[in-house]
Structures are given as structure tokens and as C-alpha cells.
Design an enzyme around this catalytic site. Sequence first.
Site, PDB file in Angstrom:
ATOM      1  N   GLN A 113       0.846  -1.186   0.000  1.00  0.00           N
ATOM      2  CA  GLN A 113       0.000   0.000   0.000  1.00  0.00           C
ATOM      3  C   GLN A 113       0.885   1.240   0.000  1.00  0.00           C
ATOM      4  O   GLN A 113       1.727   1.421   0.885  1.00  0.00           O
ATOM      5  CB  GLN A 113      -0.934   0.051   1.209  1.00  0.00           C
ATOM      6  CG  GLN A 113      -1.954   1.178   1.089  1.00  0.00           C
ATOM      7  CD  GLN A 113      -2.820   1.361   2.316  1.00  0.00           C
ATOM      8  OE1 GLN A 113      -2.367   1.917   3.305  1.00  0.00           O
ATOM      9  NE2 GLN A 113      -4.072   0.916   2.247  1.00  0.00           N
ATOM     10  N   ARG A 122      -8.436  -5.168  12.531  1.00  0.00           N
ATOM     11  CA  ARG A 122      -8.347  -5.445  13.967  1.00  0.00           C
ATOM     12  C   ARG A 122      -8.571  -6.915  14.332  1.00  0.00           C
ATOM     13  O   ARG A 122      -7.860  -7.440  15.198  1.00  0.00           O
ATOM     14  CB  ARG A 122      -9.312  -4.526  14.730  1.00  0.00           C
ATOM     15  CG  ARG A 122      -8.904  -3.057  14.707  1.00  0.00           C
ATOM     16  CD  ARG A 122      -9.991  -2.152  15.295  1.00  0.00           C
ATOM     17  NE  ARG A 122     -11.141  -2.088  14.410  1.00  0.00           N
ATOM     18  CZ  ARG A 122     -12.312  -1.498  14.731  1.00  0.00           C
ATOM     19  NH1 ARG A 122     -12.464  -0.962  15.933  1.00  0.00           N
ATOM     20  NH2 ARG A 122     -13.303  -1.457  13.867  1.00  0.00           N
ATOM     21  N   CYS A 175     -12.146 -10.252  18.401  1.00  0.00           N
ATOM     22  CA  CYS A 175     -11.928  -8.804  18.512  1.00  0.00           C
ATOM     23  C   CYS A 175     -13.191  -8.121  19.026  1.00  0.00           C
ATOM     24  O   CYS A 175     -14.290  -8.342  18.516  1.00  0.00           O
ATOM     25  CB  CYS A 175     -11.550  -8.241  17.142  1.00  0.00           C
ATOM     26  SG  CYS A 175     -11.400  -6.444  17.085  1.00  0.00           S
ATOM     27  N   TYR A 183      -5.804  11.004   4.425  1.00  0.00           N
ATOM     28  CA  TYR A 183      -4.412  11.163   4.002  1.00  0.00           C
ATOM     29  C   TYR A 183      -4.372  11.922   2.677  1.00  0.00           C
ATOM     30  O   TYR A 183      -5.411  12.302   2.133  1.00  0.00           O
ATOM     31  CB  TYR A 183      -3.735   9.802   3.920  1.00  0.00           C
ATOM     32  CG  TYR A 183      -3.473   9.188   5.282  1.00  0.00           C
ATOM     33  CD1 TYR A 183      -2.700   9.861   6.226  1.00  0.00           C
ATOM     34  CD2 TYR A 183      -4.033   7.961   5.649  1.00  0.00           C
ATOM     35  CE1 TYR A 183      -2.470   9.318   7.487  1.00  0.00           C
ATOM     36  CE2 TYR A 183      -3.810   7.410   6.909  1.00  0.00           C
ATOM     37  CZ  TYR A 183      -3.028   8.097   7.821  1.00  0.00           C
ATOM     38  OH  TYR A 183      -2.806   7.559   9.071  1.00  0.00           O
TER      39      TYR A 183
END
Length: 373
Positions: free
Chosen positions: A102, A321, A343, A171
Site C-alpha cells: 500500500q 483489527r 476482537c 491522508y
Amino acid sequence: MQTSPLFESATLHTLTLPNRFVRSATWEGMATEKGAVTPRLIDTMAALAQGGVGLIISGHAYVSAEGQATPWQLGIYDDALVDGLRQMTDAVHAAGGSILAQLAHAGNFALEKAIATAPRVVSNFDGLAKTPRHELSAEEIEALKGAFVAAARRALAAGFDGIELHCAHGYLLSQFLSPWFNRRTDAYGGSIESRARIHVEIIRAIRAVVGADYPLLIKINCSDFADGGLTVEESISAVRRMVPAGLDAIELSGGLLTGGTLSPSRPGITTPKKEAYFRQPARAFKEVLDVPLILVGGIRSPEVAEHLLADGSADFFAMSRPLIREPDLVNRWRTGDRSPALCISDNLCFRPGMMGKGVYCLTKERRSASQGV
């Protein structure tokens, strides 16, 4: 052994994957201060492959020195980093997995103590930040495009099976798309066509370097879920311009780092109804796109993923997660234990990462300690 369609082989451009589960890019906090791969990071990626994840997407790797977002973040901004990246991809391939790089730039959310200049932003205006920002000039936008292309070359040289551009969560590439962040009056601001211009240009430039067969994806916000931010309709319009430029698939996310309860990593995913919290926008994207859609955001049980696959809402399912807590979760589901991911979406896993200990499930550690394990 599980015979669900989730565990049948599936094709993502030229990649044949053993199942439809993807490890969504996760900041691991396990690189060196300069972004180099470490043995612990290699082991983490290999464990995901051994745990049955169909496709691994690396943590967001910054494409230029001023684009670093977090401490101990993976870098891909220098040729000297390629050997370490190659060791990581070799380990994943040896474990039978596939891995994408990425590519990212933090923009306004750059880690100021780690970079040598003011954070680069699409537009500089009152209320954007409490510390100085530097608005990108036309020449610097050209250099930024070059940085993404150079990073793509390094990803190819390092043995990654493809690339994903990070255009989500606020971002820099996400900031270009968002009308709240992007207030430019030149060719890169204004209409959604202009705000998506840099993405189209980067995609075309990368495609020219890596060739037609190399998988090229984008992770994008379905919406910023913020006043004045990117909407679902605008995001769909942007992607419809990007796909013909050379995109092979999209990973659909949403929200901003500053988004509170509508952030990308929402807390309290405790029931099936709370899972897949971008499922409604995903259906809208699927109605108009003919490339595969990877859905991220609160996937916690195979039943939910199966339903979304069956009704055509998504083609692949990404998790972050849950795989911090259980790197072998996919194998657990595949071999018959279909209970939800352990989780509990408390986001405590990121705390040790900020202390230089790397991301791990703090809740699991505390529970084990209380039980004397």
C-alpha cells in the site's frame, strides 16, 4: 472443513487467491525509525499468510520522506529499503500467501517530529491545523506523482504481488478528493473531475511502469462523513474516472482520522447489525462499477460476509483489527469454527504501537494475565 463460497478460490485481476478474505492495510508500528523492515514485521506478515488470509495488504508505506504518518511506519521512499521489503515478500510467498504494497502519503496528518519540513497539504487555510502547513505548488504536485511512481517501481522490484494506493481516511490523496481539504482553484481543485485528476494521472503513470498484468488497486473513502467533505455520489463519480485509467479493484472504506464515532475504526462492533458498516455505500458502488469491490469496516463473522457476497454487495472482505487479535482467524473459520472474531473493537491494539512496542491485542494480553495464562 468449511465449504462456504468464501473459501473457494477467487480471481483478483491476475492473482488467483484461495479465499475472499483480505488483510486490510494496518499500521504495525514494527518498522525501524527510518521505515525499514524488521524481523518482527516479517514474522507478522508470514503469520497472516500461515493463518489463511487470502491476500495481505502491507501497512501504509510512505512514498516520500515528508509523507510519514506514524512512528515506526513502513517506508518505500528509498531504494535502500527494497532488500528488506524483498525479505518480507519472500517470507509471505514461502508461507503460501500473496501480498500487495500500500503506497501512501500522510499530507496534513504527517508526523511533524519525524519529517524535516512543514506537512504538505492540498490547500492551506485557517482552521486546517494549529502548526504551519505548506501548500503544494504545481511543481510539487508533479514531484508527488513521481514519488508514487518511484515507489511502485520499488514495490515491483521487491516482489510484491501488486499495489494499492491509499486514498482514504484523510491522508493526502484523500485530501485531494475532499472538498473540505481541497480548496484549490487550479486544475486540481473545484469539480470532482478536477479533484480526481491527480489520482487518474498517478494510476496511468504507474500502469505505464508496471504493465497491464500487475494488480493495481485503490483504497478509497465512500464518504468522509463530515460536513463539507466527500460524499458517496462524488466518490462514485471519482472512481468511475479512475477505473478506465487502469484500476483493477477498489477497497471501500470511509471516514476521517478525526471522525470520532464515524471514523474508519469504529468501536463497539458487537452484533451482526453493526458489522460491515459501509455495506449501504458498497451496494451503490457495485451498481455502477464492473471491477471487484473489497469491503472493509467491521467484518466480524462469516455469515455476514456470506450474505454480502450472495446479494452482490461485495466480492472480497477485508479485516484489520480481528487479524491483530487472531492472525489465524481465516483458518479457524475455514476448518469449521464459525464463531465471530474475538476482537471486541476497543481499539486498544494501537496503544502499544505508539509506544514503540508494535501493534498487538492489549485486551487479549490482559485477559491472559488475569487468567494466569
